[in-house]
Design a protein around this motif. Structure first.
Motif, PDB file in Angstrom:
ATOM      1  N   TRP A  42      31.108  24.018   0.837  1.00 49.54           N
ATOM      2  CA  TRP A  42      30.227  23.863   2.003  1.00 49.54           C
ATOM      3  C   TRP A  42      29.592  22.475   2.014  1.00 49.54           C
ATOM      4  O   TRP A  42      29.385  21.887   3.082  1.00 49.54           O
ATOM      5  N   ASP A  46      29.993  20.278   5.190  1.00 49.47           N
ATOM      6  CA  ASP A  46      28.785  19.943   5.951  1.00 49.47           C
ATOM      7  C   ASP A  46      28.671  18.448   6.199  1.00 49.47           C
ATOM      8  O   ASP A  46      28.125  18.023   7.233  1.00 49.47           O
ATOM      9  N   VAL A  49      30.737  17.908   9.167  1.00 52.88           N
ATOM     10  CA  VAL A  49      30.082  18.485  10.338  1.00 52.88           C
ATOM     11  C   VAL A  49      28.936  17.592  10.807  1.00 52.88           C
ATOM     12  O   VAL A  49      28.699  17.442  12.011  1.00 52.88           O
ATOM     13  N   ARG A 212      32.928  31.100   8.109  1.00 50.34           N
ATOM     14  CA  ARG A 212      32.035  29.938   8.174  1.00 50.34           C
ATOM     15  C   ARG A 212      32.579  28.902   9.167  1.00 50.34           C
ATOM     16  O   ARG A 212      31.812  28.290   9.922  1.00 50.34           O
ATOM     17  N   GLN A 215      31.929  30.160  12.639  1.00 43.11           N
ATOM     18  CA  GLN A 215      30.502  30.028  12.919  1.00 43.11           C
ATOM     19  C   GLN A 215      30.138  28.584  13.262  1.00 43.11           C
ATOM     20  O   GLN A 215      29.409  28.318  14.223  1.00 43.11           O
ATOM     21  N   THR A 216      30.661  27.633  12.499  1.00 39.15           N
ATOM     22  CA  THR A 216      30.361  26.224  12.739  1.00 39.15           C
ATOM     23  C   THR A 216      30.919  25.769  14.079  1.00 39.15           C
ATOM     24  O   THR A 216      30.279  24.996  14.814  1.00 39.15           O
ATOM     25  N   PHE A 312      19.746  29.317  12.167  1.00 39.61           N
ATOM     26  CA  PHE A 312      20.356  28.092  11.661  1.00 39.61           C
ATOM     27  C   PHE A 312      19.388  26.922  11.823  1.00 39.61           C
ATOM     28  O   PHE A 312      18.586  26.873  12.764  1.00 39.61           O
ATOM     29  N   ILE A 315      22.695  23.490  12.051  1.00 38.77           N
ATOM     30  CA  ILE A 315      23.939  24.242  11.829  1.00 38.77           C
ATOM     31  C   ILE A 315      24.060  24.808  10.413  1.00 38.77           C
ATOM     32  O   ILE A 315      25.059  25.439  10.083  1.00 38.77           O
ATOM     33  N   THR A 368      18.640  28.685  16.707  1.00 37.00           N
ATOM     34  CA  THR A 368      18.949  27.393  16.095  1.00 37.00           C
ATOM     35  C   THR A 368      17.837  26.400  16.381  1.00 37.00           C
ATOM     36  O   THR A 368      17.263  26.388  17.467  1.00 37.00           O
TER      37      THR A 368
END
Length: 693
Positions: A42, A46, A49, A212, A215-216, A312, A315, A368
């Protein structure tokens, strides 16, 4: 006499650089099992992301290679490869070898991101047997390799952590390995987790990775994420891209029929935060910084009872909530209380007050927030700690929700009335259930015995050693009485199929005689008030017939335990008995006594009969097949199902509570269509001979 132990400065340890990470990995990734292994992945994902959030990347690719490595690539700006002035090292080396280093400490490269502690890439590097970083930037392809956090070069053309390694000199430049087309940029990280650090059974979970990634993709509209698993015989690839954002995410999460459409609440607020800032003199000074918090929430109410709320921050999932969730729940409850009070006569709400569970029942929401440098509680970032987020989220939700619930347009007004009626109905059901429970308690206090008359109690008062057998019908009860050990085995018969509590209200459940009796016998309450310490038995064994009806009754009982006595299941104190299907009596000639064997499936019976024929042994025919527990005599029931020395029990466990929730909702919920599809699909593998028709 105790020995004197010396303790002075020479006994102190000073861990330099990434050595601390390898010495205490749990401080940075939580654990060294599969959960910690996934946490490392992750951290790398991340970072990619964050490039997408900053508007510099549109695609991310994750590949699980057969050699136990994982590769994450993006088309972002690429990690800087020029020299960082203070260290004299390349930006790439700084990011992968220095803790608390990166572009997310207020340097202007990022605003609201998930990776803010500056330990993600360096920690993954420290815990990797090998890590290869490839950066496309400025028309060139740059590469740098690391072995357990140390930069250097691996021999050979085929990447492997076992290849010969040559450490690099201090401050060695990044290697240029190729050219790139103009305008093409990106970063690719491939690493092999160090198996000296992680447990032998730690592995990448493809299902968790897929969830995951999906979800992202919901949280970053337009981002295309590809997940490819090459570890099996055939590669499996899934691509996720959603343009609808969290509104589409909420619709995906909702598993019940809608009461309202997807409602979208958006807003922002500013706050002042006092943070340490390093000045030109190299000293840290406290300074007030103006922050902005963006709020984006999608929610809808459905006909179900259980809430599904995901939260979140930039994110990053916060499964344990935090200040933003506190503000959300506070505002929802406050707004509903005010609107219901203003319309109490119309809604027939009386003077009773709404509780949080009333307004959250059937709610599906995605909450979020985006904040520059949020404060998390711990490196695993499961709880948001920024205090100002609570008030900002609360104001946005209160304003937007009030407008929705007091809307005058026809369609919006119908939905508002429907959700208000649902919330008031939940409140009335809760009050009714509480009154029913209080009435039952008062009634029980006046009676000589608080236990149901049909309970066959055991003599032992020790909870750990006692067992409660829930038996199907009076016929099985009679045999079980003779087969049990009365010292520690209690019996409770149930008649037929109990209420399906998955789609029934609490008051309906308490009104059901069988459900109420079972809760009473366990003696630990129900739902949120369930107290595991008060349970009267160490084990609960569901002893039903080995047929389709028995399986249905067992499922109904498990549904009751899962919804209202879940701690019993989580602690592994609920079991299913495994009664045999067949009894085979092997004939021995002469005076030798015949042998009796039990089998538990058709396949096992076929194998046994073939083995007996191969040995030239005969057996009595017809072979006895048990359709129910009542067909056994006491000795047979004791020997096969109740005697701890010879029985087999199946422990009921919840490895994944979220997956278990979905299964129970599919099998026992109020939505029929998915269950019909499940039954039709599963009928292909059904053995028709097992049906008692």
């Amino acid at each position: 006499m105790a020995q004197r132990s010396e303790y002075d400065a020479r006994h102190l340890s000073v861990l330099e650089g990434l050595e601390a990470v390898r010495k205490r990995p749990g401080m940075y990734i939580g654990s060294t099992d599969s959960r910690g292994l996934m946490h490392c992945l992750w951290e790398i994902i991340d970072n990619s992301v964050d490039e997408a959030l900053a508007g510099h990347a549109s695609t991310i690719s994750v590949v699980l290679h057969p050699d136990d490595s994982v590769e994450v690539s993006d088309d972002g700006r690429g990690i800087p490869v020029d020299v960082e002035p203070r260290t004299g090292l390349s930006g790439l080396e700084v990011i992968f070898t220095k803790l608390h280093a990166g572009g997310k400490f207020g340097g202007g490269s990022y605003n609201a991101v998930g990776g803010l502690h500056g330990v993600g890439a360096s920690v993954v590097n420290a815990l990797s047997a090998r890590l290869d970083a490839r950066v496309t930037r400025g028309g060139k392809v740059h590469q740098m390799s690391f072995r357990r956090g140390e930069p250097g070069t691996f021999a050979g053309s085929r990447p492997s952590p076992e290849a010969e390694f040559s450490p690099a000199e201090q401050g060695s430049p990044v290697e240029v390995v190729g050219k790139a087309r103009r305008g093409v940029t990106g970063t690719s990280i491939r690493y092999w987790a160090d198996r000296h650090i992680f447990t032998p059974d730690a592995r990448f979970d493809d299902e968790e990775l897929t969830n995951r990634a999906r979800q992202t993709a919901f949280l970053v509209p337009g981002l295309r994420i590809t997940v490819r698993d090459e570890r099996g015989e055939e590669p499996v690839e899934e691509v996720f891209q959603y343009d609808g954002g969290i509104g589409e995410f909420a619709d995906f999460l909702a598993g019940d029929s809608p009461v309202t459409d997807i409602w979208r609440f958006q807003g922002h607020g500013g706050f002042t935060e006092r943070v340490p800032v390093i000045g030109d003199d190299g000293q840290s000074h406290m300074q007030d910084v103006q922050r902005d918090c963006e709020v984006d929430i999608a929610l809808r109410w459905g006909t179900g009872y259980d809430p599904t709320v995901r939260s979140f921050v930039n994110i990053i999932a916060t499964p344990k909530g935090g200040t933003h969730m506190s503000g959300f729940e506070q505002a929802v409850l406050k707004t509903f209380r005010k609107v219901v009070a203003d319309n109490a006569r119309k809604l027939k709400a009386g003077n009773d007050k709404l509780e949080k569970d009333d307004v959250l029942a059937g709610l599906t929401a995605v909450v979020t927030v985006r904040i520059a440098e949020p404060q998390f509680e711990g490196q695993t970032k499961e709880i948001l700690g920024t205090p100002a987020a609570k008030q900002i989220v609360s104001k946005v939700v209160e304003k937007e929700l009030t407008q929705r619930l007091t809307a005058t347009r026809r369609t919006e007004k119908q939905q508002a009335n429907a959700v208000l009626e649902k919330v008031v109905s939940e409140m009335k059901s809760r009050i009714s259930a509480r009154m029913h429970k209080e009435t039952q308690r008062r009634k029980n206090a006046l009676e000589n015995s608080s236990m149901p008359a049909k309970l066959v109690e055991c003599r032992s008062k020790e909870v750990e050693s006692s067992e409660l057998f829930i038996v199907e019908g009076d016929s099985a009860l009679g045999t079980a009485k003779l087969a049990r050990s009365s010292d520690y085995q209690a019996l409770l018969p149930i008649r037929g199929k109990i209420l399906n509590v998955q789609k029934a209200s609490v008051s309906d459940m308490l009104s059901n005689a069988e459900c109420a009796a079972l809760l009473q016998v366990i003696g630990a309450g129900s739902g949120r008030s369930f107290d595991l310490e008060a349970a009267r038995y160490g084990k609960v064994v569901l002893m039903t017939d080995a047929d389709v009806d028995g399986a249905h009754i067992r499922t109904l009982l498990l549904t009751l335990f899962f919804r209202y006595m879940r701690p019993m299941v989580e602690e592994g104190r609920v079991f299913a008995a495994v009664p045999p299907l067949h009894r085979v009596e092997v004939i021995h000639p002469g005076r030798k006594a015949n042998e009796v064997h039990y089998t538990y499936s058709e396949a096992e019976l076929t194998t046994m009969l073939a083995d007996l024929e191969a040995k030239g042994l005969r057996y009595k025919e017809p072979i006895q097949r048990y359709k129910g527990l009542g067909e056994m005599d006491a000795d047979q029931l004791s020997e096969t199902t109740m005697d701890p020395a010879r029985r087999s029990l199946r422990r009921i466990r919840i490895e994944d509570a979220e997956a278990a929730e979905r299964v129970f909702d599919l099998l026992m919920g109020s939505v029929v269509a998915p269950r019909k599809d499940f039954i039709i699909e599963g009928s292909k593998a059904l053995d028709l001979e097992r049906l008692d028709v």
